[in-house]
Design a protein around this motif. Structure first.
Motif, mmCIF file in Angstrom:
data_model
loop_
_atom_site.group_PDB
_atom_site.id
_atom_site.type_symbol
_atom_site.label_atom_id
_atom_site.label_comp_id
_atom_site.label_asym_id
_atom_site.label_seq_id
_atom_site.Cartn_x
_atom_site.Cartn_y
_atom_site.Cartn_z
ATOM 1 N N CYS A 256 12.467 -4.990 19.882
ATOM 2 C CA CYS A 256 13.050 -3.689 20.189
ATOM 3 C C CYS A 256 14.320 -3.913 21.006
ATOM 4 C CB CYS A 256 12.061 -2.835 20.967
ATOM 5 S SG CYS A 256 12.765 -1.288 21.551
ATOM 6 N N ILE B 123 15.710 -1.950 22.880
ATOM 7 C CA ILE B 123 15.643 -1.251 24.159
ATOM 8 C C ILE B 123 14.683 -1.949 25.123
ATOM 9 C CG2 ILE B 123 15.128 0.944 25.298
ATOM 10 C CD1 ILE B 123 17.530 1.125 23.417
ATOM 11 N N CYS B 124 13.405 -2.070 24.718
ATOM 12 C CA CYS B 124 12.412 -2.581 25.677
ATOM 13 C C CYS B 124 12.040 -4.032 25.402
ATOM 14 C CB CYS B 124 11.171 -1.698 25.679
ATOM 15 S SG CYS B 124 10.174 -1.864 24.197
ATOM 16 N N VAL C 238 10.101 -5.483 23.284
ATOM 17 C CA VAL C 238 8.800 -5.912 22.769
ATOM 18 C C VAL C 238 8.987 -6.343 21.312
ATOM 19 C CG1 VAL C 238 7.483 -4.364 24.277
ATOM 20 C CG2 VAL C 238 7.978 -3.673 21.913
ATOM 21 N N CYS D 200 11.319 -0.091 18.839
ATOM 22 C CA CYS D 200 9.890 0.028 18.622
ATOM 23 C C CYS D 200 9.584 1.514 18.453
ATOM 24 C CB CYS D 200 9.114 -0.567 19.787
ATOM 25 S SG CYS D 200 9.278 0.348 21.326
ATOM 26 N N CYS E 201 10.039 3.567 21.805
ATOM 27 C CA CYS E 201 11.429 3.788 22.223
ATOM 28 C C CYS E 201 12.145 4.726 21.259
ATOM 29 C CB CYS E 201 12.185 2.467 22.336
ATOM 30 S SG CYS E 201 11.671 1.501 23.762
HETATM 31 ZN ZN ZN Z 1 10.937 -0.410 22.710
#
Ligand code: ZN
Length: 1175
Positions: A1105, A1107-1108, A1110, A1132, A1135
């Motif tokens: 992802c 953003i995060c 994962v 993900c 997100c």
């Molecule tokens: Zn994410």
């Protein structure tokens, strides 16, 4: 009563029944007082009221009515609990906690939550509970625990509806904890979330800009602030504070041109800020400082005067006024201003120092020494060593003075003791007239440019907050209001107005407990209660609380004592002490300048904890003859806290849930089961999964090792010939979990490895322009780590990163060697002049102070993955036995299917003596192989895997992030904590095998190069530790470099597993993922979202992802824009949903056919051990 997994409505129903019963009893005439009760309608409206509504209640139309209802509900619940002698369902307490939280009665909320926690073993499944608990901890500045609670929420429910609020608060807490990287990450995660939270996005952006400033990244900060100013409709208060920061930054930093220009900018910004918010004492103060620095004394005084009128930050202001007076040659006025400063803030090191200088200039060394001593005692003192030297010097001078000369001298200034009790003349604050004359007379003096040593950053942090001392002083003055002398009264007035102003200010950019739309007046009562806690926080609020001793003074030594007691008790119980980090709270006070809770933090959280936890114990535990305070037992209450706190921290969970039969069922059954559950939309994709409890670091192994076993011998294998190297037991020895590390001595020799291929000389010949990452480090004494000033040993080990080429680093390496030879020769000649003894004794003379330290450079992470560039080198390494080879069938990392730099490829390190690799575990706990090329040696420090939790604790205590920060363990700390440390020297040609999860740190003794890579043996232990770290990374918001889901599917495809334990774990992982994919897919389709077939190319890396970070498996959420550009910005599911509620900005791409995954799952079976795949 046993805790049942009853849902809240059921609990309410039980409650209802009980009430009916009681009502019946009442009717039968036993004369009992009427129990309050809730109507069915009221109960209905209470349903679903929980922590998630916190901060948003007032936004609802029926906010006030709801609050009244909540108050009634609390009353009903409490009386029922008392009636039932505490024997009610655990959910009851959870709900009571929520109600109290929504009513902002934090101590009662904590009390109820703690009770729920102790009754409900799977409390961690309850995200609303964890969230509520986190909010309460946050309120009390118990950041250590708040962070854990919030991380747990996001772990058990990544799509939690208040995820944004959590990220915001995590960002703030990590900022306070100086973990800036994590802080920035969470602020960013908060920013992308389009859900509401208590701060607006411009306020979050302000925090990000301020974070840069705090990190001394001034240009980034400036850019971010300026960008904020471009925002349309920027709220006035945000604008004012942005301008203020910009002004102050321009004053302190060289951001633009020469000194005149930068001061002009600074003054302009500050004036603009004051146009927006003329009431900011802080801005006036800064403006005063700017004027002062360009010699506009008159303007400076006016600004300071304004600042004092606005009554903010006055210790600093008084100190600056003192400087001005001193520069104007008005020592008596200067003295009084400084005294004002240090009386407001006893720990104001700068004021103490300036006062000392003043005394020195007036030839009163005795008083100067006292002031300097006070300065060194202060935490904020930045140059203790210089001061210490000065004190020594003065003391020597002082002693040598003939007694008579001291006595005869007429003192220019009153002594410090006299000055302290001297009333401060009121006209001091309105000395404009005097200043005018002074300015005329003293302009020469002014130009002499006396400098005052301010550290701008610390200064700034310092000025924007209230120290505990300051609050304590306010409390003290308030308490003795009627017996104050004039000075004290003046001070009280000032403090009061400052305090009021600060509270107003906090309404601007603070993190309110309620949404910012709420008027400040409604919040006022709770603030008042908190700042006057001595007046009884809970008086009359509920029957079982009345009369409890709640009269803890703020920051009293009592509460400190209590803190210590609780630590000791915990230790006696044989548990690892996890003391409430008192530093955290102080840090909060020192750094949390730009947001809230300075006032609230003033109340001693422990005393409140004590109150409410005590309350809880009343439900079940009868008194047993211990000392009684206000009718309750003190001892008992304390014990109960210890127990509770310990439980909160130490309930440990199995890291991988025990396998159930279900993993052996075939995929069809699994998927059928999936289909039958939850078709109600996208949000519940997690409900289906067997929730795993949030991972926890392991507690210190029990029983603790005896001290004599803390320096174990390092497992070492001496090879005599080539056959030894390929002897299978060597592999088994290395991968045996009992051996955290193995040194294979003389490996290069017996294999006839040509290490010269990796020598600096060859490297330069082959690829001299190749990139080298450089870490600039301080050359520390062997095995120790000191702060840069050499005053104390610390864990933090900072090194700056930059880049160069092999050729240039080689040059540095060589010249460093030459230089050392030269120094060695010089020392030898010098030695002839001194006796040997002398030189030795001067080195070991017990001088505790070290430094200043030389700066050295280490070349790290040099990438040798390119087979064309490094053909000979890489080929040479194929001579190694299979289990340590970079690529082999038995190496999990060879099954990832793509390159993970430095893990399944070779990296090179180029070192000079003292070069350090700070403490760490390998990515996802994989094993590592390291060969020393020479010519010099390396020293290794190694701690077994099961102690990583202890090291993690040490990192937390030192405000370091175990996973992300650079740290160098203090060996004394480890010894104290009974942590065994293996130490050994790695000579050229020695191979060091670091087993899965082993913590290690390394320093070079001589000039040498090393090569290293990771290996993943096909063992249950390796897989388990890798998955555990995968989950821990998820909890900590750290990227897992090894994509364990992707890898597990590749394992199922490529490897025959004969170890039943390993097989079970892999199969369980596949099952989980299969369920996840199926559920998510069906939910998407059900909601009308199209899933587009995308497939994947052969060596395509696993997806993460953006953003995060994962790992995203199979179903990729790609922004429409990037999809059409084919740049594929992957999110993900969580997100994606946060940034676009109905996923309208996203396309869903599918990488695997479900049938394919199903087939792989079904065909992955345990094979008989004969065909073991390990090679
Ligand atoms: Zn994410």
């Amino acid at each position: 009563m046993k805790s049942g997994g009853l849902s809240l409505p059921t609990a309410t129903a039980t409650f209802h029944d009980d009430e009916n019963k009681m009502a019946a009893e009442k009717a039968s005439g036993d004369g009992e007082e009427l129990t309050p009760s809730l109507t069915i309608k009221e109960k209905e409206s209470l349903d679903g009221l929980d922590s998630r509504l916190f901060g948003f209640l007032s936004l609802r139309d029926d906010g006030d009515r709801t609050k009244t209802l909540l108050g009634k509900a609390v009353h009903c619940y409490e009386s029922l609990i008392v009636k039932a002698e505490g024997k009610v369902e655990s959910d009851f307490f959870c709900q009571l906690g929520h109600f109290n939280l929504l009513l902002e009665d934090y101590s009662k909320a904590l009390s109820a939550y703690q009770r729920y926690y102790s009754l409900q073993s799977d409390y961690w499944k309850n995200a609303a509970f964890l969230y509520g608990l986190g909010l309460v901890y946050f309120y009390y500045n118990a950041f250590h625990w708040a962070i854990k609670a919030f991380q747990d929420v996001l772990y058990v429910d990544p799509s939690f509806c208040r995820a944004k609020e959590i990220h915001l608060r995590l960002g703030l807490m990590f900022k306070v904890n100086t973990d800036y990287e994590s802080s920035l990450k969470h602020f960013r995660l908060a920013l992308i979330d389009c859900n509401p939270c208590t701060l607006s996005s411009v306020e979050i952006q302000f925090h990000i800009a301020h974070l840069y400033e705090t990190q001394r990244k001034y240009h980034s900060a400036k850019e971010a602030y300026e960008q904020l100013l471009q925002t349309e409709n920027l709220p006035v208060q945000v604008k004012a504070i942005v301008l203020q920061q910009l002004g102050w930054m321009h004053h302190n930093m060289d951001l633009v041109g020469d000194r005149t220009t930068k001061e002009r900018y600074a003054i302009q910004y500050l004036q603009k800020s004051l146009e927006e918010d003329p009431s900011s004492g802080q801005s006036w103060y800064y403006l005063g400082r700017c004027y002062s620095s360009i010699g506009k004394v008159q303007d400076a005084f006016i600004s300071y005067r304004q600042s004092i009128d606005k009554s903010e930050a006055s210790a600093d202001t008084w100190c600056s006024i003192g400087v001005l007076y001193q520069q104007q040659n008005q020592p008596m006025d200067a003295l009084q201003a400084y005294i004002c400063a240090v009386q407001l803030d006893h720990g104001h090191a700068v004021a103490w120092m300036d006062l000392g200088t003043l005394y020195e200039s007036c030839s009163q060394p005795g008083d100067a020494i006292k002031c300097y001593l006070n300065a060194t005692r202060s935490k904020s003192c930045s140059n203790t060593s210089t001061l210490a030297a000065r004190i020594k010097f003065l003391q020597a001078q002082f002693c040598n003075l003939p007694q008579s000369s001291l006595q005869n001298k007429t003192k220019l200034l009153p002594s410090i003791e006299e000055a302290w009790s001297l009333p401060i003349p009121a006209e001091l604050t309105s000395r404009q007239g005097a200043m005018n004359t002074a300015q005329q007379n003293g302009s020469d003096y002014w130009n002499s440019g006396q400098t005052v040593s301010y550290n701008p950053v610390e200064q700034q942090i310092h000025t924007q907050c209230w120290t505990p001392q300051k609050l304590q002083q306010l409390e003290h003055l308030r308490a003795n209001k009627d017996n104050l002398n004039p000075t004290q009264r003046l001070m009280l007035d000032q403090l009061e107005s400052q305090f009021a102003l600060m509270q107003q200010q906090q309404n601007i950019l603070n993190l309110p407990h309620n949404c910012k739309n709420q008027t400040s007046s409604t919040r006022e009562p709770s603030r008042k209660q908190l700042s006057n806690s001595a007046q009884g926080l809970h008086k009359g609020q509920s029957s079982y609380l009345t009369g409890f001793n709640n009269e803890q003074p703020l920051f009293s030594t009592e509460s400190n004592k209590y803190l210590q007691t609780s630590k000791i008790v915990k230790n006696q119980n044989g548990h690892r002490s996890l003391p409430k980090n008192s530093a955290t709270q102080e840090d909060a006070l020192n750094h949390l300048s730009l947001h809230s809770h300075i006032a609230t933090s003033a109340t001693s959280p422990m005393s409140t904890d004590q109150t409410n936890i005590h309350t809880v114990t009343n439900f079940s535990s009868p008194p047993n003859g211990l000392p009684i305070i206000n009718g309750e037992e003190l001892e008992n209450s304390q014990k109960s806290i210890n127990v509770d706190l310990r439980r909160v921290n130490h309930k440990s969970h199995p890291q991988i849930p025990s396998m159930s039969v279900s993993i052996y069922s075939n995929s069809a059954e699994v998927l059928k089961a999936c289909r039958n559950v939850g078709k109600n939309g996208l949000s519940n994709s997690h409900i289906l999964l067997d929730k795993c409890p949030p991972p926890r670091p392991p507690t210190s192994p029990y029983p603790p090792l005896p001290k004599e076993k803390l320096n174990p011998p390092t497992p070492s294998i001496y090879l005599e010939n080539k056959r030894d190297a390929f002897f299978p037991p060597l592999h088994q020895f290395c991968t045996n979990p009992k051996n955290p590390v193995t040194v294979i001595r003389g490996l290069a020799g017996v294999l006839k490895l040509d290490l010269g291929l990796f020598s600096t000389k060859t490297l330069v010949e082959v690829n001299n322009e190749h990139m080298v990452e450089v870490r600039t480090q301080l050359l520390q004494p062997a095995e120790e780590n000191w702060d840069p000033t050499g005053t104390k040993k610390i864990w933090r080990y900072e090194s700056n990163s930059s880049h160069t080429t092999i050729a240039k680093y080689a040059q540095y390496q060589a010249s460093s060697f030459q230089e050392s030879l030269r120094e060695e020769n010089e020392r030898k000649t010098q030695l002839k002049d001194y006796s040997d003894n002398e030189s030795i004794s001067s080195e070991n003379s017990g001088m505790k102070r070290k430094g200043p330290f030389k700066i050295i450079k280490s070349g790290i992470n040099i990438d040798l993955s390119d087979n064309k560039k490094w053909k000979l080198q890489l080929h040479e390494l194929t001579k190694l036995p299979a289990f340590v080879r970079v690529v082999s069938a038995g190496n999990l990392l060879s099954h990832v299917g793509y390159t993970i730099l430095g893990m399944n490829t070779v990296q090179l390190y180029m070192k000079v003596p003292g070069s350090r690799i700070p403490g760490h575990q390998e990515n996802n706990n994989f094993c590592s192989v390291n060969i020393n090329i020479g010519p010099g040696d390396c020293e290794w420090f190694v701690v077994p895997e099961d102690y990583w939790g202890v090291l993690n604790d040490f990192c937390e205590k030192n405000n370091l992030n175990f996973l992300m920060s650079s740290w160098w363990p203090n060996l004394e700390d480890l010894y104290q904590a009974n942590v065994p440390v293996y130490r050994f020297i790695q000579r050229p040609g020695d191979l060091v095998w670091i087993n899965a999860g082993t913590v290690h740190w390394v320093q070079a003794i001589g000039w040498c190069n090393n090569i290293a890579w990771n290996v993943g043996p096909l063992t249950a232990c390796q897989y388990k530790l890798a998955v555990e770290r995968y989950e821990w990374n998820k909890l900590q918001n750290v990227k897992s470099v090894v994509p364990m889901v992707h890898l597990s599917w590749n394992m199922a495809r490529n490897i025959k597993v004969s170890d039943p334990k390993l097989f079970e774990m892999v199969k369980y992982c596949l099952l989980k993922v299969l369920k996840q994919c199926q559920t998510l897919r069906e939910a998407l389709l059900a909601s009308g979202k199209e899933v587009l077939w995308h497939g994947r190319s052969k060596k395509e890396p696993a997806s993460y992802c953006s953003i995060c970070e994962v790992e995203v498996f199979n179903l990729l959420f790609v922004t429409n824009e990037s999809n059409s550009k084919k740049t594929y910005e992957i999110h993900c599911h969580d997100c994606a949903q946060k940034s676009s509620r109905n996923l309208e900005n996203f396309v869903v791409l599918e990488q695997y056919k479900m049938e394919d995954l199903i087939q792989v799952y079904d065909q992955f079976t345990l094979v008989p051990s004969l065909s073991s795949s390990s090679s």
